[in-house]
Design a protein around this motif. Sequence first.
Motif, PDB file in Angstrom:
ATOM      1  N   GLN A 257       0.835  -1.206   0.000  1.00 36.80           N
ATOM      2  CA  GLN A 257       0.000   0.000   0.000  1.00 36.80           C
ATOM      3  C   GLN A 257       0.868   1.254   0.000  1.00 36.80           C
ATOM      4  N   ALA A 258       1.984   1.205   0.695  1.00 37.15           N
ATOM      5  CA  ALA A 258       2.891   2.359   0.704  1.00 37.15           C
ATOM      6  C   ALA A 258       3.453   2.622  -0.686  1.00 37.15           C
ATOM      7  N   GLU A 259       3.698   1.564  -1.457  1.00 43.05           N
ATOM      8  CA  GLU A 259       4.158   1.732  -2.839  1.00 43.05           C
ATOM      9  C   GLU A 259       3.092   2.439  -3.675  1.00 43.05           C
ATOM     10  N   LEU A 260       1.830   2.006  -3.518  1.00 42.17           N
ATOM     11  CA  LEU A 260       0.737   2.647  -4.245  1.00 42.17           C
ATOM     12  C   LEU A 260       0.593   4.105  -3.854  1.00 42.17           C
ATOM     13  N   ASP A 261       0.672   4.375  -2.547  1.00 45.28           N
ATOM     14  CA  ASP A 261       0.512   5.754  -2.072  1.00 45.28           C
ATOM     15  C   ASP A 261       1.616   6.659  -2.623  1.00 45.28           C
ATOM     16  N   ALA A 262       2.857   6.151  -2.643  1.00 41.51           N
ATOM     17  CA  ALA A 262       3.973   6.948  -3.157  1.00 41.51           C
ATOM     18  C   ALA A 262       3.808   7.205  -4.651  1.00 41.51           C
ATOM     19  N   ASP A 263       3.364   6.184  -5.382  1.00 42.81           N
ATOM     20  CA  ASP A 263       3.169   6.344  -6.820  1.00 42.81           C
ATOM     21  C   ASP A 263       2.051   7.343  -7.100  1.00 42.81           C
ATOM     22  N   ARG A 264       0.954   7.253  -6.341  1.00 43.47           N
ATOM     23  CA  ARG A 264      -0.162   8.169  -6.535  1.00 43.47           C
ATOM     24  C   ARG A 264       0.262   9.612  -6.225  1.00 43.47           C
ATOM     25  N   LYS A 265       1.029   9.795  -5.148  1.00 46.45           N
ATOM     26  CA  LYS A 265       1.498  11.134  -4.790  1.00 46.45           C
ATOM     27  C   LYS A 265       2.365  11.718  -5.898  1.00 46.45           C
ATOM     28  N   HIS A 266       3.263  10.903  -6.439  1.00 46.78           N
ATOM     29  CA  HIS A 266       4.142  11.374  -7.508  1.00 46.78           C
ATOM     30  C   HIS A 266       3.332  11.738  -8.744  1.00 46.78           C
ATOM     31  N   TYR A 267       2.347  10.908  -9.100  1.00 51.22           N
ATOM     32  CA  TYR A 267       1.533  11.171 -10.294  1.00 51.22           C
ATOM     33  C   TYR A 267       0.738  12.464 -10.120  1.00 51.22           C
ATOM     34  N   LEU A 268       0.115  12.642  -8.955  1.00 55.26           N
ATOM     35  CA  LEU A 268      -0.722  13.823  -8.740  1.00 55.26           C
ATOM     36  C   LEU A 268       0.103  15.095  -8.605  1.00 55.26           C
ATOM     37  N   GLN A 269       1.362  14.975  -8.248  1.00 53.73           N
ATOM     38  CA  GLN A 269       2.226  16.153  -8.263  1.00 53.73           C
ATOM     39  C   GLN A 269       2.430  16.645  -9.693  1.00 53.73           C
ATOM     40  N   ARG A 270       2.481  15.695 -10.629  1.00 53.02           N
ATOM     41  CA  ARG A 270       2.654  16.056 -12.044  1.00 53.02           C
ATOM     42  C   ARG A 270       1.341  16.479 -12.684  1.00 53.02           C
ATOM     43  N   ASP A 271       0.221  15.896 -12.231  1.00 52.59           N
ATOM     44  CA  ASP A 271      -1.083  16.157 -12.831  1.00 52.59           C
ATOM     45  C   ASP A 271      -2.117  16.259 -11.710  1.00 52.59           C
ATOM     46  N   PRO A 272      -2.210  17.423 -11.047  1.00 56.11           N
ATOM     47  CA  PRO A 272      -3.069  17.554  -9.860  1.00 56.11           C
ATOM     48  C   PRO A 272      -4.549  17.297 -10.123  1.00 56.11           C
ATOM     49  N   THR A 273      -5.014  17.454 -11.361  1.00 60.41           N
ATOM     50  CA  THR A 273      -6.442  17.263 -11.642  1.00 60.41           C
ATOM     51  C   THR A 273      -6.769  15.845 -12.112  1.00 60.41           C
TER      52      THR A 273
END
Length: 208
Positions: free
Chosen positions: A104-120
């Motif tokens: 789950q921590a891997e998913l959370d880190a990946d999601r955070k990185h993606y949303l930093q690039r594309d917040p919407t």
Amino acid sequence: MRGCRAWLLLALCAYGISAWAGGAAATTAGSGATPGNVLAHGARDGKVPAWAIAVDTPAGWTRDCCTYARAIGVDAVLYQGEWTGKPQRVMVLNVWPSKLPTLQAELDADRKHYLQRDPTAKTRSFPVPHAAMPCQATVYEGSDHVDDVVAFCDPGKASGVRLSWSMSFNDGGPQQRALLDDFMRVVVASHYRHYVAPPLAKPAAAAH
């Protein structure tokens, strides 16, 4: 366009999961990844044992670990047709020494990185029914109308690694469903193995 994306999430989180679960069971019982189907492998790294990932490849996909994959810095790729260098319609395998405490921590880190690039961007995660190891997937709906699906798997603490499959595709493309079906088949057919290098071939005896 939004209707296509709503259908995508519905298919993944409802019908798709049950269909792929059946496919996973069939793969495990029948034609699952065999020892000869190693797609990529890595050497021992400190306390992390040498690893290999074996997978059956869907019809029409080309396996590559050592040409295009190496050029873009990943462990392996599967692609259809000619290699174009574009990320769409390319399945990408990455394997790395596990540092985060949980999947789950891997998913959370990946999601955070993606949303930093594309917040919407919009995201949705769901479990993947793999018979041999826990896997979780996330679908990202990009604001650029390019969507991504990423599946993380954990082969277990003894392996010392985690792995992911990812693929990008144009939202609403005509082959979207077929691409997703093939992607999930690859995820559930992927198997971790401890890698043992094949013995070196003996030199041929000199002729007399």
